[in-house]
Design a protein around this motif. Structure first.
Motif, PDB file in Angstrom:
ATOM      1  N   LEU A 274      42.985   8.195  -9.281  1.00 44.06           N
ATOM      2  CA  LEU A 274      44.532   6.577  -9.221  1.00 44.06           C
ATOM      3  C   LEU A 274      43.667   5.180  -9.483  1.00 44.06           C
ATOM      4  O   LEU A 274      43.053   4.943  -9.360  1.00 44.06           O
ATOM      5  CB  LEU A 274      44.892   7.368  -7.165  1.00 44.06           C
ATOM      6  N   THR A 275      45.030   4.740  -9.649  1.00 41.77           N
ATOM      7  CA  THR A 275      45.337   3.221  -9.710  1.00 41.77           C
ATOM      8  C   THR A 275      45.890   2.886  -9.055  1.00 41.77           C
ATOM      9  O   THR A 275      47.173   3.036  -8.961  1.00 41.77           O
ATOM     10  CB  THR A 275      45.645   2.584 -11.741  1.00 41.77           C
ATOM     11  N   LEU A 276      45.212   1.795  -8.279  1.00 41.90           N
ATOM     12  CA  LEU A 276      46.214   0.577  -7.410  1.00 41.90           C
ATOM     13  C   LEU A 276      46.776  -1.023  -8.338  1.00 41.90           C
ATOM     14  O   LEU A 276      45.371  -1.166  -8.710  1.00 41.90           O
ATOM     15  CB  LEU A 276      44.822   0.741  -6.070  1.00 41.90           C
ATOM     16  N   LYS A 277      47.461  -1.490  -7.474  1.00 35.97           N
ATOM     17  CA  LYS A 277      48.024  -2.957  -7.939  1.00 35.97           C
ATOM     18  C   LYS A 277      47.108  -3.392  -7.641  1.00 35.97           C
ATOM     19  O   LYS A 277      47.528  -3.417  -6.269  1.00 35.97           O
ATOM     20  CB  LYS A 277      49.038  -2.147  -8.961  1.00 35.97           C
TER      21      LYS A 277
ATOM     22  N   ASP B 153      51.701   6.374   0.285  1.00 35.81           N
ATOM     23  CA  ASP B 153      51.234   7.448   0.416  1.00 35.81           C
ATOM     24  C   ASP B 153      49.794   7.243   0.674  1.00 35.81           C
ATOM     25  O   ASP B 153      49.185   6.598   0.608  1.00 35.81           O
ATOM     26  CB  ASP B 153      51.430   7.619  -1.438  1.00 35.81           C
ATOM     27  N   PRO B 154      49.942   8.586   1.221  1.00 33.45           N
ATOM     28  CA  PRO B 154      48.207   8.641   2.424  1.00 33.45           C
ATOM     29  C   PRO B 154      46.903   8.542   1.528  1.00 33.45           C
ATOM     30  O   PRO B 154      45.933   7.653   1.696  1.00 33.45           O
ATOM     31  CB  PRO B 154      47.858  10.510   2.993  1.00 33.45           C
ATOM     32  N   ASP B 155      47.212   8.966   0.080  1.00 32.41           N
ATOM     33  CA  ASP B 155      45.704   8.303  -1.161  1.00 32.41           C
ATOM     34  C   ASP B 155      45.720   7.465  -1.352  1.00 32.41           C
ATOM     35  O   ASP B 155      44.627   6.549  -0.832  1.00 32.41           O
ATOM     36  CB  ASP B 155      46.204  10.176  -2.292  1.00 32.41           C
ATOM     37  N   ARG B 156      46.859   6.600  -2.142  1.00 34.98           N
ATOM     38  CA  ARG B 156      46.529   5.280  -1.949  1.00 34.98           C
ATOM     39  C   ARG B 156      46.342   4.481  -0.935  1.00 34.98           C
ATOM     40  O   ARG B 156      45.521   3.101  -0.946  1.00 34.98           O
ATOM     41  CB  ARG B 156      48.243   4.729  -2.366  1.00 34.98           C
TER      42      ARG B 156
END
Length: 447
Positions: free
Chosen positions: A51-54, A334-337
């Motif tokens: 995943l990608t976080l901003k 979102d739990p993953d984020r």
């Protein structure tokens, strides 16, 4: 290794900015969402799908390059998490990200100055992080008391400190030596500082260029001085300005005397003082290490050092700021984020020794006490002042009071256009009105 993240295209970034600007109308007409926020019950350690976080911030200079290097190192160690960094000038950052929150385009993580945390907590655009700090094992024991508490608003933690950058005394060894002074023994108290400036003035050298036409630069010096003289900027409740008391007047008159006695050039800016220092035309700069350490270090053959601010008053104190991480409010978490974000915050806090290369002092106690930090002479010297740093009070809207009311009034005095006490009294009256307006505006969040 997965491919390295690429910066957004200019079209994509402009599109993002346009969306934020469009959303600004919503911010203007919509009250902040102050409803309770429940973050997903997750801990540190992400092993899910890529995943990608901003990540938004205002690191547009050399500090931005160092942060990008840290992000690449993080991805090397966590190949399923990409941190996509958007850097913009700080004023744009503070304008755009609340609009992005309202429009549902909020970044996951932000980095902001600690003196903006209370304001954005009151706006409801960042979320409390008490549980997050607990989950990733961060507590006051990891930090100095002052910097750790600078992210707490109304009893709740809203930010995780990355660094601290106290204003310090940068000195030009060559100028001191040419004036017959010891280049390795900079003045550390009022008597020696004034004596050094007088010796320099007798040789036609204005040793300390006060940035009278740069309100921010001269204002931070005033803050440090009035704290040293035992004053306070505001009362504990943040309802009344106190900077026009005898301590504030003494601080401002001390600054003014440097100009009247030709120990400072008149009508100069912080940029003027910086250029003069690099060209061996003045001896001292008061400023933060975040910008100056790398800036001065990049000048070939410039012989300089840095120590904490001299003790002009009765008690050590220096204005300081701190970059602090925040989590932006989302329409849904979102739990993953969140798990990935916590993993990043824990990692960068533990690895902040690399961030010291940008100039600031890491906020982590164990990092400052490490052998690696001891090998950074400028940063190590400045770290002596950590027990005595002072921050603006944690009051929503406080930066606007300082920057639009107090600091311009100080500038008027140092440009010889106003009487010190009259200027401080006038600024205090205006500040009290704005403090009351802010209290009413943020009443729900502050209650």
């Amino acid at each position: 290794m997965p491919p390295l993240p690429t910066p957004p295209t200019r079209r994509a970034f402009l599109g993002l900015g346009a969306a934020a600007v469009t959303a600004s109308a919503l911010v203007a007409c919509s009250p902040p969402d102050l409803s309770p926020v429940a973050l997903p019950d997750v801990g540190e350690g992400y092993d899910g799908p890529p995943l990608t976080l901003k990540f938004w911030n205002g690191l547009t200079g050399g500090d931005g390059a160092i942060m990008r290097e840290l992000l690449l190192q993080f991805r090397d160690e966590h190949p399923n998490i990409t941190i996509e960094m958007f850097a913009m000038p700080w004023p744009s950052f503070y304008q755009k990200f609340p609009s992005a929150v309202v429009s549902g385009l909020a970044p996951d993580i932000g980095l902001m100055h600690n003196f903006h945390v209370a304001t954005n907590a009151a706006r409801g655009v960042i979320v409390p992080l008490d549980e997050a700090a607990d989950r990733i094992g961060l507590s006051e024991a990891n930090f100095s008391e002052t910097v750790w508490r600078s992210g707490i608003v109304n009893g709740r933690r809203y930010s995780i400190p990355l660094d601290v950058w106290p204003d310090s005394l940068f000195y030009n060894r060559r100028v001191l030596e040419n004036a017959g002074l010891d280049p390795d023994d900079p003045p550390r108290d009022r008597a020696s500082y004034e004596e050094t400036l007088e010796i320099l003035a007798e040789q036609g050298i204005a040793g300390h260029w006060l940035p009278a036409i740069d309100p921010q630069g001269v204002g931070r010096g005033f803050d440090s001085l009035q704290w040293q003289f035992g004053g306070e900027l505001y009362d504990e409740e943040g309802t009344r300005a106190l900077f026009n008391g005898p301590e504030g007047r003494e601080a401002l008159e001390w600054q003014l005397e440097r100009i009247l006695s030709d120990q400072s050039k008149r009508n100069v800016s912080g940029g003027d003082a910086n250029v003069a220092f690099k060209n061996d035309l003045n001896a001292f700069l008061w400023g933060g290490p975040g910008a100056l350490i790398n800036d001065l270090g990049s000048v070939e053959d410039l012989d300089w050092g840095v120590v904490p601010l001299p003790l002009i008053g009765e008690q050590p104190a220096s204005f300081s700021g701190s970059h602090q991480f925040v989590i932006m409010r989302q329409r849904a978490f979102d739990p993953d984020r969140m798990r990935a974000a916590f993993t990043f915050l824990s990692w960068i806090s533990e690895n902040s020794i690399a961030w010291a290369g940008a100039g600031p002092i890491p906020a982590r106690r164990d990092v400052v006490e490490s052998p690696e930090f001891a090998e950074l002479p400028a940063q190590s010297s400045i770290a002596e002042a950590l027990p005595d740093v002072r921050f603006y009070p944690l009051i929503p809207g406080i930066f606007d009071v300082q920057s639009t009311i107090l600091y311009p009034a100080l500038s008027d005095v140092l440009l010889l256009n106003a009487d010190p006490q009259e200027a401080l009294d006038g600024a205090a009256e205006q500040a009290n009105h704005l403090l009351e307006e802010n209290r009413q505006k943020y009443a729900e969040a502050m209650s």
